[in-house]
Motif scaffolding. Structure first.
Motif, short mmCIF file in Angstrom:
data_model
loop_
_atom_site.label_atom_id
_atom_site.label_comp_id
_atom_site.label_asym_id
_atom_site.label_seq_id
_atom_site.Cartn_x
_atom_site.Cartn_y
_atom_site.Cartn_z
N GLU A 158 0.86 -1.18 0.00
CA GLU A 158 0.00 0.00 0.00
C GLU A 158 0.89 1.23 0.00
O GLU A 158 1.63 1.47 0.96
N VAL A 163 1.96 -4.35 3.98
CA VAL A 163 0.94 -4.48 5.03
C VAL A 163 0.63 -5.97 5.19
O VAL A 163 0.32 -6.66 4.21
N LEU A 165 -1.81 -8.80 6.53
CA LEU A 165 -3.19 -9.04 6.92
C LEU A 165 -3.29 -10.46 7.47
O LEU A 165 -2.76 -11.40 6.86
N TYR A 177 -6.88 -8.43 11.18
CA TYR A 177 -5.88 -7.45 11.59
C TYR A 177 -5.10 -6.99 10.36
O TYR A 177 -4.72 -7.81 9.51
N ALA A 178 -4.84 -5.68 10.29
CA ALA A 178 -3.99 -5.10 9.25
C ALA A 178 -2.81 -4.44 9.93
O ALA A 178 -2.95 -3.38 10.55
N GLN A 179 -1.65 -5.07 9.84
CA GLN A 179 -0.45 -4.61 10.55
C GLN A 179 0.48 -3.90 9.57
O GLN A 179 0.99 -4.49 8.63
N LYS A 180 0.67 -2.58 9.79
CA LYS A 180 1.59 -1.79 8.99
C LYS A 180 2.91 -1.63 9.73
O LYS A 180 2.94 -1.61 10.96
N CYS A 186 -1.76 -0.67 13.58
CA CYS A 186 -2.52 -1.92 13.50
C CYS A 186 -4.01 -1.60 13.51
O CYS A 186 -4.51 -0.94 14.44
N HIS A 187 -4.73 -2.04 12.44
CA HIS A 187 -6.18 -1.90 12.37
C HIS A 187 -6.82 -3.25 12.69
O HIS A 187 -6.30 -4.30 12.30
N LEU A 228 -11.58 -3.26 1.88
CA LEU A 228 -10.66 -2.91 2.96
C LEU A 228 -10.35 -1.42 2.91
O LEU A 228 -9.75 -0.93 1.93
N LEU A 230 -8.19 0.76 4.66
CA LEU A 230 -7.07 0.78 5.60
C LEU A 230 -6.64 2.19 5.99
O LEU A 230 -5.95 2.36 7.00
N ASN A 231 -7.03 3.21 5.22
CA ASN A 231 -6.61 4.57 5.53
C ASN A 231 -7.68 5.38 6.23
O ASN A 231 -7.49 6.56 6.50
#
Length: 725
Positions: A158, A163, A165, A177-180, A186-187, A228, A230-231
């Motif tokens: 991204e 990222v 997932l 979970y979305a881990q940047k 983390c979302h 998704l 994510l932002n």
């Protein structure tokens, strides 16, 4: 439309489909297979052979699938949950490779092209591989709560940053979970199916122009799509992902045990482990669905059962089932409603006028929303100004005939003579513009070909050639054109079709090949063909001053002297292609021109091989002798390519030799008249093997020379002699 091609076996599985942990990409045309026990093997897919295999010790067990790092050319695998092993292709013993023991258990290692591999730990933390190797015993924190278990994970880019997932399960509840990493954010999202008895079976990421979404196959047979975001900034710690139903698979009244879904493109998905219809009793089926039109495109049954595992790389599906790992190539075409309706065959053989255009608004929304659609008319060039026309009146002694209106022209060509059609068609071509030219050309060709089929003596060869030279026609627009040309034995027409049509079926190509091989040279002499540059390399069996010269130069592995040394059975055999040291073409010049068009045509080996079996033995021998001549002529030059247009390449010639041998292997071995050509091909192969062997030796010697370290010398002048044996 989607299609499953002919499958092949990549490798065997000692304990069935369950003995396989994962399949991953390992470079171009290579995959890395991780077995459940202790073995990692790299295969070359096209050759179906292993390139290397590595095994951990008996007391160890692989706990994470191996991956390939294309940045460093290294492989990475995890055994016993915490131990990393890193090695390269040249490493033989895995125990002597790099080893690092980490402080926490690893769930998965993910990699993307040209990016550093990322390590996902069972607690949800993510680290770059380089950062872990610099400090293996660093503390790894836990992101997920106690009792949560990771069920699926993947990685995406991204804005240039990776990222991770992953989906977790705890007490029947699923979260995403979305881990940047940059920045470390983390979302957390909640997956809600709306039914407590329904659980997710398979997840896959889907990349579209609108954005990135997550597809999920539930045990009820429903496929949902969840975009998704994510932002998006949200004050809620746990967000709920919105979901929409994409497809309801048939025969899923009972809950599914295991199934897998993969995204092939924006409109096609592959599903493994779900029956493709209500009548199918085999549950382990591979099916491809069009999610835009809710239609089944292709399917394949696995009666011996599968493990529910499915991978996709480079247009190929990898399915472990029974005791083998099967590779199934597939093709997917862009689907649209117009394409689907255009494939429906009309029962009425009458040709419709160009003005009958489908009004899509009427079909989709009903007659109320229909808007008047202008009927396409023939677009003519703009008239010249009156002043210029008056000035030209005295110059136009023989004025050009005015073109007829399109509807009138289409009506008249159904009964006019060939001469009148040629005259009106020539006038029509001058006034066509690109906006609707292809549609008009296709209709004119269809009308003329339909008339040829009903009227035996009617064959407007000149008009059809003019249409072909516009390069606006294809086989699919007028399929009967080549059939009529084959019936009329019109070789010049068939040559044009083979040159301009990119979509000729393999059966029609073989019909042309059979005609070209069976026609007599006397009949071909009367035919006007485009010879191109074929005459520059075809040397017919005629006396020439070149016959006194002997070929002694060895280039590209070919030399007549080598051929004489390497005999098939130790006896002298005369080469029909050589006369006093010079190659002579076994066929006439015009037949060579036609056969070149066959060699240059597009084909699929799966569909071409059955059609080639219809050729007779004399035809196969004649064709083999010509392709052998082509190959030997190409070996005379250092570039291995004969200069000129419409000349087959070395690879095309070798491919056709293989096709002919595969299609007629038994006949060629048993028939006595084929002994000569088979002997020559065998000797050519032996020469190539010798050449490759010598080149390998030279390559090894040069490699050793390059690796020699230069020694420092205090002398002002020195001479170094290097001997290559």
């Amino acid at each position: 439309m989607a299609q499953l091609c002919e499958e092949f076996t990549l490798c065997g599985l000692p304990s069935g489909g369950g003995g396989l942990r994962a399949v991953g990409p390992a470079g171009l045309d290579r995959v890395i297979v991780t077995h459940e026990d202790r073995t990692v093997t790299v295969y070359k897919v096209s050759d179906q052979k292993p390139l290397g295999s590595w095994t951990v010790k008996q007391t160890q067990k692989i706990s994470c699938p191996a991956i390939y790092n294309n940045l460093t050319g290294e492989y990475v695998v995890v055994h016993d949950h915490k131990v990393l092993r890193i090695w390269k292709d040249e490493d033989v013993n895995l125990e002597k490779s790099f080893k690092a023991t980490l402080a926490a258990d690893i769930y998965q290692i993910h990699t993307l092209p040209d990016t550093e591999p990322l390590v996902l730990f069972e607690g949800g933390s993510v680290r770059q591989l380089d950062a872990l190797l610099s400090a293996p015993q660093q503390e790894i924190e836990s992101v997920i709560s106690k009792g949560e278990v990771i069920r699926w994970s993947d990685v995406l880019l991204e804005a240039g940053s990776p990222v991770i997932l992953f989906v977790t399960e705890k007490d029947g509840l699923f979260h995403l979970y979305a881990q940047k990493l940059n920045p470390n954010i983390c979302h957390k999202f909640k997956l809600d199916s709306g039914d407590k008895n329904v659980r997710p079976l398979s997840f896959v990421l889907c990349f579209k122009q609108e954005g990135i979404s997550l597809m999920c196959l539930y045990s009820s047979g429903c496929i949902y799509e969840m975009p998704l975001l994510l932002n998006r900034n949200s004050t809620e710690k746990v967000q709920i992902l919105p979901q929409s139903l994409l497809l309801k698979l048939p025969n899923c009244e009972t809950s599914l045990d295991h199934a897998t879904i993969l995204v092939l493109d924006e409109t096609h998905v592959a599903v493994l482990g779900v029956p493709y219809s209500h009548q199918c009793t085999v549950k382990d089926c591979l099916s491809i669905w069009n999610i835009s039109f809710q239609t089944l495109q292709a399917w394949k049954e696995f009666p011996e059962g599968s493990s529910g595992q499915l991978w996709c790389f480079n247009g190929k599906l990898f399915v472990p089932h029974g005791k083998v790992l099967t590779v199934i190539p597939f093709t997917c075409e862009i689907s649209s409603l117009a394409v689907v309706l255009g494939k429906l065959k009309q029962p009425d053989a009458a040709v419709k006028s160009v003005s009958s255009i489908v009004n899509w608004n009427t079909m989709l929304r009903g007659a109320q929303s229909a808007q008047p659609v202008p009927t396409p008319e023939l677009i003519l060039s703009k008239p010249e100004p009156k002043r210029r026309l008056r000035n030209r009146k005295s110059q136009d002694v023989n004025p050009q005939p005015q073109p007829l209106p399109l509807d009138q022209f289409l009506t008249e060509i159904q009964s006019s003579t060939k001469e009148k059609i040629d005259e009106q068609l020539k006038s029509l071509m001058r006034n066509l513009q690109q906006s609707n030219a292809q549609l008009i050309i296709a209709q004119i060709a269809t009308i003329l070909v339909s008339r040829c089929k009903t009227q035996v003596k009617f064959y407007p060869q000149k008009a059809l050639v003019s249409i072909l030279k516009t390069q606006m026609l294809s086989y699919s627009l007028c399929p009967d054109l080549m059939a009529v040309a084959l019936d009329e034995a019109d070789y010049s027409m068939l040559q044009l079709c083979l040159q301009h049509f990119p979509d000729i079926p393999e059966a029609v190509t073989c019909a042309c090949l059979k005609l070209f091989l069976s026609v007599s040279d006397s009949d071909l002499e009367k035919v006007a063909l485009d010879l191109g540059s074929v005459a520059s390399y075809v040397e017919l069996d005629q006396p020439s001053s070149k016959a006194e010269e002997k070929m002694e130069i060895v280039e590209n592995g070919f030399s007549p002297l080598l051929l004489e040394e390497d005999s098939y059975d130790g006896k002298e055999t005369s080469d029909p292609l050589q006369s006093d040291g010079i190659l002579t073409c076994p066929i006439s010049l015009k037949r060579a021109v036609l056969l070149n068009e066959i060699l240059l045509s597009s084909y699929s080996e799966t569909f071409l091989l059955p059609c080639l079996k219809d050729l007779s033995v004399p035809q196969v021998v004649l064709f083999l002798r010509y392709v052998e001549y082509l190959y030997m002529k190409q070996c005379e030059t250092t570039s291995a390519e004969i200069p000129g247009d419409r000349i087959p390449t070395v690879n095309q010639v070798l491919d056709w030799i293989s096709l002919l041998l595969d299609a007629h292997f038994t006949v060629l071995v048993m028939a006595t008249e084929t002994r000569g050509v088979i002997t020559n091909l065998h000797k050519l192969i032996k020469c190539q093997v010798k050449l490759c062997s010598q080149l390998s030796k030279i390559e090894g010697s040069l490699q050793n020379v390059r690796e020699l370290k230069s020694q420092k010398s205090d002398a002002l002048y020195s001479i170094e002699v290097i001997k290559i044996f």
